[in-house]
Design an enzyme around this catalytic site. Structure first.
Site, PDB file in Angstrom:
ATOM      1  CG  ASP A  35      -2.075   0.884   1.094  1.00  0.00           C
ATOM      2  OD1 ASP A  35      -2.503   1.413   0.172  1.00  0.00           O
ATOM      3  OD2 ASP A  35      -2.681   1.036   2.348  1.00  0.00           O
ATOM      4  N   GLY A  36       0.199   2.271  -0.395  1.00  0.00           N
ATOM      5  CA  GLY A  36       0.612   3.520  -0.209  1.00  0.00           C
ATOM      6  C   GLY A  36       1.687   4.271  -1.657  1.00  0.00           C
ATOM      7  CB  SER A  80      -8.579  -5.496  -4.178  1.00  0.00           C
ATOM      8  OG  SER A  80      -9.141  -4.164  -4.455  1.00  0.00           O
ATOM      9  CG  ASN A  83      -7.313  -2.186  -6.361  1.00  0.00           C
ATOM     10  OD1 ASN A  83      -6.523  -2.816  -6.098  1.00  0.00           O
ATOM     11  ND2 ASN A  83      -7.680  -1.394  -5.323  1.00  0.00           N
TER      12      ASN A  83
HETATM   13  C1  FPP Z   1      -1.935   0.188  -3.496  1.00  0.00           C
HETATM   14  O1  FPP Z   1      -1.484   1.559  -3.334  1.00  0.00           O
HETATM   15  C2  FPP Z   1      -1.172  -0.583  -4.634  1.00  0.00           C
HETATM   16  C3  FPP Z   1      -1.842  -1.088  -5.604  1.00  0.00           C
HETATM   17  C4  FPP Z   1      -3.480  -1.146  -5.713  1.00  0.00           C
HETATM   18  C5  FPP Z   1      -1.415  -1.693  -6.673  1.00  0.00           C
HETATM   19  C6  FPP Z   1      -0.017  -2.482  -6.319  1.00  0.00           C
HETATM   20  C7  FPP Z   1       0.580  -2.455  -7.754  1.00  0.00           C
HETATM   21  C8  FPP Z   1       2.034  -2.697  -7.978  1.00  0.00           C
HETATM   22  C9  FPP Z   1       2.853  -2.719  -6.611  1.00  0.00           C
HETATM   23  C10 FPP Z   1       2.571  -2.321  -9.113  1.00  0.00           C
HETATM   24  C11 FPP Z   1       3.047  -3.701  -9.758  1.00  0.00           C
HETATM   25  C12 FPP Z   1       2.361  -4.878  -9.705  1.00  0.00           C
HETATM   26  C13 FPP Z   1       2.640  -6.092 -10.385  1.00  0.00           C
HETATM   27  C14 FPP Z   1       1.679  -7.251 -10.097  1.00  0.00           C
HETATM   28  C15 FPP Z   1       3.409  -6.014 -11.531  1.00  0.00           C
HETATM   29  P1  FPP Z   1      -2.379   2.601  -3.499  1.00  0.00           P
HETATM   30  O2  FPP Z   1      -2.534   3.043  -4.867  1.00  0.00           O
HETATM   31  O3  FPP Z   1      -3.853   2.112  -2.789  1.00  0.00           O
HETATM   32  O4  FPP Z   1      -1.953   3.682  -2.679  1.00  0.00           O
HETATM   33  P2  FPP Z   1      -2.627   4.773  -1.842  1.00  0.00           P
HETATM   34  O5  FPP Z   1      -3.353   4.240  -0.588  1.00  0.00           O
HETATM   35  O6  FPP Z   1      -1.476   5.666  -1.176  1.00  0.00           O
HETATM   36  O7  FPP Z   1      -3.492   5.775  -2.662  1.00  0.00           O
END
Ligand code: FPP
Length: 261
Positions: A35-36, A80, A83
């Site tokens: 996350d983040g 998810s 998402n």
């Molecule tokens: C959560 O951060 C992260 C995600 C929803 C996506 C995770 C994806 C990656 C790390 C990219 C690479 C993935 C693969 C499988 C190659 P957020 O966007 O919810 O962060 P926030 O809470 O700060 O908005």
């Protein structure tokens, strides 16, 4: 229930010791809520997708580190079932990133003998991404040392629903009776029944919740939350979380060996 640490070869044992970890108390399976990414990007005035790009670079490093440390499995929450509610731009960007990442990494994953698995409702993904994931899983299916399990279009509740549906098919076809349904059967019909439950769940960026991740499997996982956003999470943070895990007493509902806690 007992904890069985992974069996490490001498090179991995040496490495684990060299970073200050106890080879006898290593987790087998670590799961991560990455996350983040968005907050990391916005804090620097960048687009959210820049955070996901940087998150991908972090993920590459942590997968390789987990393999080197002799873990048996790393599961990460890539996308998810909730998402899809993000902007079409962000969802499209994430789908493209996963496609590009899988294409870019598959040769190294094969060379390092890393088994790729996907947990989630794959059939709802764009065809090109689904095919890429299926091909990666099939090309690496015979590797046994280390599994990189990607939770994509994954929801913990959806996973339990899918498991119940599979069990009900068996009831309907007369293979089992409703009275014979037991806990183990729910687990056996989850997306990755061959992977043991996570010993440790790491969540970056500080939120104290599960966000529908591995609801069934984390019943007895140790939880480690760090305020560090995923793009900044590095090898030292990862090793630090494993050190913290090694200080925990796992009881699985019983009492500890000395009976004190
Ligand atoms: C959560 O951060 C992260 C995600 C929803 C996506 C995770 C994806 C990656 C790390 C990219 C690479 C993935 C693969 C499988 C190659 P957020 O966007 O919810 O962060 P926030 O809470 O700060 O908005």
């Amino acid at each position: 229930m007992t904890v069985t640490p992974p069996k490490l070869n001498s090179i991995k044992t040496q490495y684990v010791k060299s970073v200050g970890l106890d080879p006898e108390r290593m987790p087998s399976h670590v799961a991560i809520i990455m996350d983040g990414n968005g907050r990391w990007a916005q804090a620097q005035g960048k687009h959210r997708l820049m955070g996901h790009n940087q998150g991908y670079l972090t993920l590459k490093k942590i997968v390789m580190e987990a393999e080197q440390l002799g873990l048996k499995c790393l599961t990460v929450y890539g996308f998810s079932t909730e998402n899809w509610r993000r902007s079409p731009e962000e969802v499209g960007g994430l789908m493209r990133l996963m496609l590009v990442a899988m294409r870019a990494e598959i040769d190294e994953l094969i060379q390092k003998e890393i088994r790729v698995r996907i947990s989630g409702r794959l059939h709802e993904l764009p065809d090109d991404l689904r095919e890429e994931f299926e091909e990666a899983a099939s090309r690496t299916s015979l590797f046994t040392n280390f599994t990189f399990n990607l939770a994509i279009n994954y929801g913990g509740r959806a996973e339990v629903v899918d498991s119940v549906r599979a069990i009900l098919q068996k009831v309907r076809s007369g293979k089992i009776l409703p009275d014979q349904i037991e806990e183990r059967m729910i687990g056996d019909n989850l997306y990755a029944p061959d992977i043991p439950d996570p010993d440790l769940l790491i969540r970056t960026a500080g939120e104290l919740r599960l966000s529908n991740f591995l609801l069934w499997e984390t019943a007895y996982s140790e939880i480690y939350v760090t305020p560090t956003c995923w793009p900044d999470f590095d090898r030292d943070h990862f090793i630090g979380s494993l050190k913290e895990y090694q200080m925990r007493t796992r009881k699985f509902g019983a009492v500890s060996e000395n009976g004190l806690i």
